[in-house]
Design an enzyme around this catalytic site. Structure first.
Site, PDB file in Angstrom:
ATOM      1  N   SER A  24       1.005  -1.227  -0.167  1.00 46.10           N
ATOM      2  CA  SER A  24      -0.015   0.004  -0.248  1.00 46.10           C
ATOM      3  C   SER A  24       0.741   1.287  -0.116  1.00 46.10           C
ATOM      4  O   SER A  24       0.338   2.429  -0.675  1.00 46.10           O
ATOM      5  CB  SER A  24      -0.884  -0.065   1.335  1.00 46.10           C
ATOM      6  OG  SER A  24      -1.829  -1.196   1.001  1.00 46.10           O
ATOM      7  N   LYS A  72     -10.447  -5.992  10.208  1.00 45.71           N
ATOM      8  CA  LYS A  72     -11.650  -5.423   9.268  1.00 45.71           C
ATOM      9  C   LYS A  72     -12.831  -5.316   9.874  1.00 45.71           C
ATOM     10  O   LYS A  72     -13.920  -4.685   9.425  1.00 45.71           O
ATOM     11  CB  LYS A  72     -11.421  -6.177   7.870  1.00 45.71           C
ATOM     12  CG  LYS A  72     -10.450  -5.588   7.066  1.00 45.71           C
ATOM     13  CD  LYS A  72     -10.487  -6.259   5.732  1.00 45.71           C
ATOM     14  CE  LYS A  72      -9.039  -6.040   4.792  1.00 45.71           C
ATOM     15  NZ  LYS A  72      -9.342  -6.461   3.383  1.00 45.71           N
ATOM     16  N   THR A 158     -15.380 -25.820   1.755  1.00 48.93           N
ATOM     17  CA  THR A 158     -16.358 -25.845   2.862  1.00 48.93           C
ATOM     18  C   THR A 158     -17.452 -25.302   2.395  1.00 48.93           C
ATOM     19  O   THR A 158     -18.058 -24.411   2.420  1.00 48.93           O
ATOM     20  CB  THR A 158     -15.902 -25.127   4.101  1.00 48.93           C
ATOM     21  OG1 THR A 158     -14.553 -25.438   4.226  1.00 48.93           O
ATOM     22  CG2 THR A 158     -16.764 -25.543   5.596  1.00 48.93           C
TER      23      THR A 158
HETATM   24  P1  NAP Z   1     -10.131 -16.107   4.128  1.00 48.50           P
HETATM   25  O1  NAP Z   1     -11.139 -15.130   4.428  1.00 48.50           O
HETATM   26  O2  NAP Z   1      -9.052 -16.726   4.700  1.00 48.50           O
HETATM   27  O3  NAP Z   1     -10.675 -17.069   2.860  1.00 48.50           O
HETATM   28  C1  NAP Z   1      -9.862 -18.178   2.479  1.00 48.50           C
HETATM   29  C2  NAP Z   1     -10.555 -18.824   1.255  1.00 48.50           C
HETATM   30  O4  NAP Z   1      -9.751 -19.800   0.541  1.00 48.50           O
HETATM   31  C3  NAP Z   1     -11.705 -19.699   1.836  1.00 48.50           C
HETATM   32  O5  NAP Z   1     -12.919 -19.842   1.097  1.00 48.50           O
HETATM   33  C4  NAP Z   1     -11.026 -21.311   1.947  1.00 48.50           C
HETATM   34  O6  NAP Z   1     -11.885 -22.118   1.850  1.00 48.50           O
HETATM   35  C5  NAP Z   1     -10.140 -21.167   0.701  1.00 48.50           C
HETATM   36  N1  NAP Z   1      -9.012 -22.122   0.705  1.00 48.50           N
HETATM   37  C6  NAP Z   1      -7.770 -21.847   1.634  1.00 48.50           C
HETATM   38  N2  NAP Z   1      -7.120 -22.882   1.539  1.00 48.50           N
HETATM   39  C7  NAP Z   1      -7.695 -23.452   0.613  1.00 48.50           C
HETATM   40  C8  NAP Z   1      -7.414 -24.983  -0.082  1.00 48.50           C
HETATM   41  N3  NAP Z   1      -6.119 -25.546   0.318  1.00 48.50           N
HETATM   42  N4  NAP Z   1      -8.163 -25.566  -0.885  1.00 48.50           N
HETATM   43  C9  NAP Z   1      -9.284 -25.028  -1.171  1.00 48.50           C
HETATM   44  N5  NAP Z   1      -9.794 -23.750  -0.604  1.00 48.50           N
HETATM   45  C10 NAP Z   1      -8.888 -22.940   0.192  1.00 48.50           C
HETATM   46  O7  NAP Z   1      -9.105 -15.148   3.018  1.00 48.50           O
HETATM   47  P2  NAP Z   1      -9.458 -13.835   2.119  1.00 48.50           P
HETATM   48  O8  NAP Z   1      -9.141 -12.637   3.156  1.00 48.50           O
HETATM   49  O9  NAP Z   1     -10.909 -14.070   1.428  1.00 48.50           O
HETATM   50  O10 NAP Z   1      -8.227 -13.746   1.226  1.00 48.50           O
HETATM   51  C11 NAP Z   1      -8.345 -14.484   0.097  1.00 48.50           C
HETATM   52  C12 NAP Z   1      -7.136 -14.286  -0.930  1.00 48.50           C
HETATM   53  O11 NAP Z   1      -7.485 -13.138  -1.576  1.00 48.50           O
HETATM   54  C13 NAP Z   1      -5.568 -14.110  -0.231  1.00 48.50           C
HETATM   55  O12 NAP Z   1      -4.784 -14.760  -0.985  1.00 48.50           O
HETATM   56  C14 NAP Z   1      -5.587 -12.599  -0.384  1.00 48.50           C
HETATM   57  O13 NAP Z   1      -4.383 -12.157  -0.572  1.00 48.50           O
HETATM   58  C15 NAP Z   1      -6.357 -12.136  -1.603  1.00 48.50           C
HETATM   59  N6  NAP Z   1      -6.849 -10.876  -1.523  1.00 48.50           N
HETATM   60  C16 NAP Z   1      -6.527 -10.082  -2.685  1.00 48.50           C
HETATM   61  C17 NAP Z   1      -6.731  -8.656  -2.572  1.00 48.50           C
HETATM   62  C18 NAP Z   1      -6.374  -7.880  -3.643  1.00 48.50           C
HETATM   63  O14 NAP Z   1      -6.664  -6.443  -3.479  1.00 48.50           O
HETATM   64  N7  NAP Z   1      -6.152  -8.228  -4.977  1.00 48.50           N
HETATM   65  C19 NAP Z   1      -7.714  -8.413  -1.714  1.00 48.50           C
HETATM   66  C20 NAP Z   1      -8.213  -9.183  -0.528  1.00 48.50           C
HETATM   67  C21 NAP Z   1      -7.519 -10.502  -0.609  1.00 48.50           C
HETATM   68  P3  NAP Z   1     -12.479 -22.810   3.395  1.00 48.50           P
HETATM   69  O15 NAP Z   1     -13.874 -21.974   3.596  1.00 48.50           O
HETATM   70  O16 NAP Z   1     -13.138 -24.086   2.889  1.00 48.50           O
HETATM   71  O17 NAP Z   1     -11.546 -22.646   4.295  1.00 48.50           O
END
Ligand code: NAP
Length: 287
Positions: A24, A72, A158
Site C-alpha cells: 500500500s 476489518k 467448505t
Molecule cells: P479467507 O477469509 O481466509 O478465505 C480463504 C478462502 O480460501 C476460503 O474460501 C477457503 O476455503 C479457501 N481455501 C484456503 N485454502 C484452501 C485450500 N487448500 N483448498 C481449497 N480452498 C482453500 O481469506 P481472504 O481474506 O478471503 O483472502 C483470500 C485471498 O485473496 C488471499 O490470497 C488474499 O491475499 C487475496 N486478496 C487479494 C486482494 C487484492 O486486492 N487483490 C484483496 C483481498 C484479498 P474454506 O472456507 O473451505 O476454508
C-alpha cells in the site's frame, strides 16, 4: 514519496498485524508524488489495543487509515459511522475523517468492480462463479449482486461457508439467484460464458503451481476471469482459463483500485486512468 516532509504534511497509513509485507505505501506515496500532494503513507503495526490505535490516530489528525487483517470487522466498534455497503459486507478497510471520528468504508468491493471493468469484465446480466467463501469472496459476491449479475454460484471447499455467504447476501438482494456448492460440484454450473472470480488463497506464492480446481471441464465454461491473487502475477488459475480459450487477469489491479478509491475518499479528488497507469507501473516494479 514527496520530496520533503514539513509542518503541513498530511499523514495516512495502514493499521493491522502484520503490516510489514504491505504494498500500500508504494501505491499511496506514488499517488501523492504523481498528484503533487504533500502526503505521506506509512504502515502502523497495532501493538495490542485496536481501540486506542483508532482513537489515537484520530486525535493525531491522521487524515486517512486503511485497515487490514485481522481487524476489518472488529474496527467497526470504534468508528463514528459505517457506510451502508461496508456494514452489509461486514468489513471495513478504509477510515475517513468526519467531525466526530472516522467513518468506515469498504473499498475492496469497489476496487474489485473498478479493476474488472478496466479489464472489460462487466457482471451486469452475466452468470458469475465465485471460487471461495472467505472475506474476499464476501466482497466479491456482494459486488456481483449489487451490480445486477444474472445467476451467482459460490463454490467453496467448505460448503457450509458458501451457504452462509449466499444467505447473507440474499438478505439484501432477495431477487438475485444465488447457489452455494461444494467445489467438486462444478458440473452443476452453466456450460458456457461464465465470469469466474478466484478469491481463495490457493495458488499464492510460494504455492504458485496450485489451483483450487484443475479439471478442464470447469475451465471450458469460463469466458472471462479474474484471480484476486496477485503474487505471482500469472497464476496457475489464469493459465488454466487461458488454456481453454478464456480471458484471465490477476489481482494487482484490485489492489491498486481499492487504494485509489481510498485515496479519493481521503482527499476528495477523482483520479483518472492516466495517473492509475503510472502508479500501476511503480507497483509492478516492486513485485
Ligand atoms: P479467507 O477469509 O481466509 O478465505 C480463504 C478462502 O480460501 C476460503 O474460501 C477457503 O476455503 C479457501 N481455501 C484456503 N485454502 C484452501 C485450500 N487448500 N483448498 C481449497 N480452498 C482453500 O481469506 P481472504 O481474506 O478471503 O483472502 C483470500 C485471498 O485473496 C488471499 O490470497 C488474499 O491475499 C487475496 N486478496 C487479494 C486482494 C487484492 O486486492 N487483490 C484483496 C483481498 C484479498 P474454506 O472456507 O473451505 O476454508
Amino acid at each position: 514519496m514527496i520530496e520533503a516532509v514539513n509542518g503541513e504534511t498530511r499523514l495516512c497509513g495502514l493499521i493491522g498485524s502484520p503490516v510489514a509485507h504491505t504494498l500500500s505505501p508504494v501505491i499511496h506515496n506514488g499517488l501523492a508524488a504523481v498528484l503533487g500532494h504533500n502526503l505521506v503513507y506509512v504502515p502502523f503495526l497495532v501493538q495490542k489495543d485496536l481501540k486506542s490505535a483508532v482513537l489515537g490516530a484520530f486525535d493525531l489528525n491522521i487524515l486517512g487509515v486503511n485497515v487490514t487483517v485481522p481487524y476489518k470487522k472488529e474496527v467497526m466498534a470504534y468508528l463514528a459511522g459505517v457506510d451502508e455497503n461496508a456494514g452489509r459486507i461486514g468489513a471495513v478497510n478504509t477510515l475517513v475523517r468526519t467531525e466526530n471520528g472516522y467513518k468506515g468504508y469498504n473499498t475492496d468491493y469497489l476496487g474489485l468492480k473498478r479493476a474488472m471493468e478496466s479489464e472489460g469484465i462487466f457482471v451486469k446480466g452475466r452468470d458469475v462463479v465465485v471460487l471461495g467463501a472467505g472475506g474476499a469472496a464476501n466482497a466479491a459476491v456482494y459486488m456481483c449482486a449489487q451490480s445486477g449479475a444474472g445467476r451467482i454460484y459460490i463454490l467453496n471447499r467448505t460448503k457450509k461457508r458458501a451457504e452462509e455467504l449466499a444467505g447473507r447476501v440474499k438478505e439484501f438482494f432477495p431477487d438475485v439467484e444465488l447457489t452455494a456448492l461444494e467445489t467438486g460440484q462444478y458440473e452443476k454450473l452453466p456450460k458456457e460464458s461464465l465470469i469466474a472470480l478466484q478469491t481463495t488463497s490457493v495458488g499464492l506464492h510460494p504455492n504458485a503451481d496450485q489451483a483450487v480446481i484443475t479439471e478442464e471441464a470447469f475451465y471450458k465454461r469460463i469466458a472471462q476471469a479474474m484471480d484476486i491473487v496477485y503474487n505471482p502475477a500469472h497464476t496457475r488459475f489464469m493459465q488454466l482459463v487461458e488454456a481453454q480459450g478464456g480471458f484471465a487477469c490477476g489481482g494487482l489491479k484490485m489492489l491498486l483500485y481499492q487504494a485509489v478509491t481510498a485515496y479519493e475518499l481521503w482527499n476528495k479528488v477523482s483520479i483518472d486512468e492516466a495517473v492509475c497507469r503510472q502508479v500501476s507501473e511503480l507497483l509492478e516494479k516492486q513485485l
